[in-house]
Enzyme design. Sequence first.
Site, short mmCIF file in Angstrom:
data_model
loop_
_atom_site.label_atom_id
_atom_site.label_comp_id
_atom_site.label_asym_id
_atom_site.label_seq_id
_atom_site.Cartn_x
_atom_site.Cartn_y
_atom_site.Cartn_z
N ARG A 39 0.07 17.36 0.90
CA ARG A 39 -0.70 16.17 1.26
C ARG A 39 -0.48 15.84 2.74
O ARG A 39 0.35 15.03 3.10
CB ARG A 39 -0.28 14.99 0.38
CG ARG A 39 -1.10 13.71 0.59
CD ARG A 39 -0.56 12.60 -0.30
NE ARG A 39 -1.34 11.38 -0.23
CZ ARG A 39 -1.17 10.41 0.67
NH1 ARG A 39 -0.24 10.55 1.60
NH2 ARG A 39 -1.93 9.34 0.64
N SER A 87 -5.11 10.49 -8.82
CA SER A 87 -4.27 9.31 -8.61
C SER A 87 -4.99 8.09 -9.17
O SER A 87 -6.16 7.86 -8.85
CB SER A 87 -4.01 9.10 -7.11
OG SER A 87 -3.22 10.13 -6.59
N LYS A 107 5.14 2.23 0.52
CA LYS A 107 4.21 1.16 0.11
C LYS A 107 4.80 -0.19 0.50
O LYS A 107 4.90 -1.10 -0.33
CB LYS A 107 3.97 1.22 -1.40
CG LYS A 107 3.34 2.50 -1.90
CD LYS A 107 1.86 2.59 -1.53
CE LYS A 107 1.23 3.84 -2.14
NZ LYS A 107 -0.21 3.93 -1.79
#
Length: 202
Positions: A34, A99, A128
């Site tokens: 990713r 996801s 996050k």
Amino acid sequence: MLYLITNRNIVKSGDLCSVVQKAVDGGVDTIILREKDLSFKELLPIAKKIKEITSGENVKLIVNGNIELARKIKAQGFHIGFEKFMEQKYKFDGLLGVSVHSLEEAVLAEKNGADYILTGHVYETNCKKGLRPRGVEFIKSITSNVSIPVIALGGINEKNVWQVLSTGASGVAVMSYIMAAEDPYIATKLLKNRLCFKKSTI
């Protein structure tokens, strides 16, 4: 099952490929490549190198977000976000991962052909910042309503992984735990050993 989501920008020791190599040596089961800021041309040689590392090691390589690249290197899987998954109706000769961020999305992803889902974040994580973690009950609500594998992520480490697996999750995914580790091999080995021990005691 232990998944590693790559992020070369947080590597502290070595480079992306060397961290992947150490994670493979440490027992990781799946690599999700990713690197969203890289173009197809930029990512292709990296993907080929990682494919060489994982080949013959019984480690799956899944490409996130770039289906052309996934097909080009004959990756074992392709991973995409829920909205694009629903819009594009992707077809891939391999694993198709999605996801999701809600129970409703999880159910729809399964209904529309996802082979596994990735969901979280379970605990607080620097990836996050400022977003409230969903907790293990969120993971449990999903595992109770879908039959495909559920991979949990977000702030998971060797201290809380057992609690995550108690939800019925098929595995966990980590990013910074391994990618930003001073010793990616030791980090991977420690978490994998915890996973294996928990599996043997369930």
